[in-house]
Design a protein around this motif. Structure first.
Motif, short mmCIF file in Angstrom:
data_model
loop_
_atom_site.label_atom_id
_atom_site.label_comp_id
_atom_site.label_asym_id
_atom_site.label_seq_id
_atom_site.Cartn_x
_atom_site.Cartn_y
_atom_site.Cartn_z
N ARG A 23 -13.01 -35.00 33.41
CA ARG A 23 -11.67 -34.60 33.85
C ARG A 23 -11.66 -34.65 35.37
NH1 ARG A 23 -10.82 -30.14 30.74
NH2 ARG A 23 -10.09 -31.60 29.19
N ALA A 24 -10.61 -35.26 35.93
CA ALA A 24 -10.51 -35.39 37.38
C ALA A 24 -9.08 -35.15 37.82
CB ALA A 24 -10.96 -36.78 37.82
N VAL A 25 -8.93 -34.73 39.09
CA VAL A 25 -7.61 -34.46 39.65
C VAL A 25 -7.54 -35.05 41.06
CG1 VAL A 25 -8.27 -32.17 40.54
CG2 VAL A 25 -5.87 -32.66 40.06
N GLU A 26 -6.39 -35.58 41.40
CA GLU A 26 -6.14 -36.07 42.76
C GLU A 26 -5.80 -34.85 43.61
OE1 GLU A 26 -4.77 -37.19 46.28
OE2 GLU A 26 -3.28 -36.28 44.96
N THR A 27 -6.54 -34.61 44.69
CA THR A 27 -6.41 -33.35 45.43
C THR A 27 -5.73 -33.47 46.79
OG1 THR A 27 -8.60 -33.65 46.41
CG2 THR A 27 -8.47 -32.38 44.34
N ARG A 28 -5.42 -34.68 47.25
CA ARG A 28 -4.81 -34.82 48.58
C ARG A 28 -3.29 -34.89 48.54
NH1 ARG A 28 -8.32 -39.49 51.29
NH2 ARG A 28 -6.22 -40.28 51.29
N GLY A 29 -2.73 -34.97 47.35
CA GLY A 29 -1.28 -35.05 47.22
C GLY A 29 -0.72 -36.41 47.60
N GLU A 30 -1.55 -37.44 47.58
CA GLU A 30 -1.12 -38.78 48.02
C GLU A 30 -1.18 -39.84 46.92
OE1 GLU A 30 -3.60 -39.78 51.32
OE2 GLU A 30 -2.90 -38.09 52.53
N GLY A 31 -2.00 -39.64 45.92
CA GLY A 31 -2.18 -40.66 44.89
C GLY A 31 -2.96 -41.84 45.42
N GLY A 32 -3.30 -42.74 44.52
CA GLY A 32 -4.03 -43.94 44.89
C GLY A 32 -5.09 -44.29 43.86
N ARG A 33 -5.86 -45.32 44.17
CA ARG A 33 -6.92 -45.80 43.29
C ARG A 33 -8.16 -44.93 43.44
NH1 ARG A 33 -6.76 -49.00 38.94
NH2 ARG A 33 -8.66 -50.17 38.63
N SER A 34 -8.79 -44.60 42.31
CA SER A 34 -9.98 -43.76 42.33
C SER A 34 -11.12 -44.47 41.62
CB SER A 34 -9.70 -42.43 41.63
OG SER A 34 -10.86 -41.64 41.62
N ARG A 35 -12.32 -44.28 42.13
CA ARG A 35 -13.52 -44.82 41.50
C ARG A 35 -14.47 -43.65 41.27
NH1 ARG A 35 -16.41 -49.80 41.36
NH2 ARG A 35 -18.66 -49.45 41.40
N PRO A 51 0.12 -38.45 42.87
CA PRO A 51 -0.12 -37.25 43.67
C PRO A 51 -0.39 -36.04 42.77
CG PRO A 51 1.79 -38.43 44.48
CD PRO A 51 1.40 -39.09 43.19
N SER A 52 -1.50 -35.36 43.00
CA SER A 52 -1.90 -34.15 42.27
C SER A 52 -2.05 -34.35 40.76
CB SER A 52 -0.94 -33.01 42.55
OG SER A 52 -0.84 -32.78 43.94
N GLN A 53 -2.22 -35.58 40.33
CA GLN A 53 -2.31 -35.87 38.89
C GLN A 53 -3.67 -35.49 38.33
OE1 GLN A 53 -1.89 -40.02 37.76
NE2 GLN A 53 -1.38 -39.47 35.66
N LEU A 54 -3.66 -34.87 37.15
CA LEU A 54 -4.86 -34.52 36.41
C LEU A 54 -5.00 -35.51 35.26
CD1 LEU A 54 -7.08 -32.34 35.76
CD2 LEU A 54 -5.37 -31.29 34.28
N ARG A 55 -6.20 -36.09 35.10
CA ARG A 55 -6.44 -37.04 34.02
C ARG A 55 -7.77 -36.73 33.36
NH1 ARG A 55 -5.04 -43.05 35.88
NH2 ARG A 55 -5.03 -43.35 33.64
N THR A 56 -7.85 -37.00 32.04
CA THR A 56 -9.05 -36.75 31.27
C THR A 56 -9.45 -38.04 30.55
OG1 THR A 56 -8.33 -34.47 30.92
CG2 THR A 56 -10.08 -35.28 29.48
N PHE A 57 -10.75 -38.35 30.60
CA PHE A 57 -11.27 -39.58 30.01
C PHE A 57 -12.44 -39.27 29.10
CE2 PHE A 57 -9.66 -40.43 34.24
CZ PHE A 57 -8.77 -41.47 34.03
N VAL A 58 -12.56 -40.05 28.01
CA VAL A 58 -13.73 -39.99 27.15
C VAL A 58 -14.56 -41.24 27.46
CG1 VAL A 58 -14.59 -40.12 24.78
CG2 VAL A 58 -12.66 -38.64 25.33
N VAL A 59 -15.82 -40.99 27.77
CA VAL A 59 -16.77 -42.07 28.06
C VAL A 59 -17.71 -42.16 26.86
CG1 VAL A 59 -18.53 -42.90 29.66
CG2 VAL A 59 -16.61 -41.53 30.53
N PRO A 60 -17.56 -43.21 26.04
CA PRO A 60 -18.39 -43.32 24.84
C PRO A 60 -19.87 -43.46 25.17
CG PRO A 60 -16.48 -44.77 24.69
CD PRO A 60 -16.55 -44.26 26.10
#
Length: 77
Positions: A23-35, A51-60
């Protein structure tokens, strides 16, 4: 920022063990590409975040299976 890194709630008998939840969240309020590099499992997540988006991923556990996004209670989107 990665806020959670854990095994999935569902039991699995798959080779390689349980899938992982990231689970990861964008913390700068700007959005963009994340690695997000996960050297423990040899995988990388590259996704766009709003901006400030929370996303959850399943890594098999299976490295050939695709990483997929899920909701906060780990249901497929």
């Amino acid at each position: 920022m990665v806020t959670a890194f854990k095994g999935t709630e569902d039991a699995t008998d798959a080779p390689g063990g349980a899938d992982l939840v990231v689970r990861a969240v964008e913390t700068r309020g700007e959005g963009g590409r994340s690695r997000i590099e996960l050297p423990v499992v040899g995988r990388t997540i590259e996704e766009d975040f709003g901006p400030s988006q929370l996303r959850t991923f399943v890594v098999p556990a299976d490295p050939a299976a695709p990483i997929r996004e899920v909701d906060l209670i780990e249901r497929p989107l």
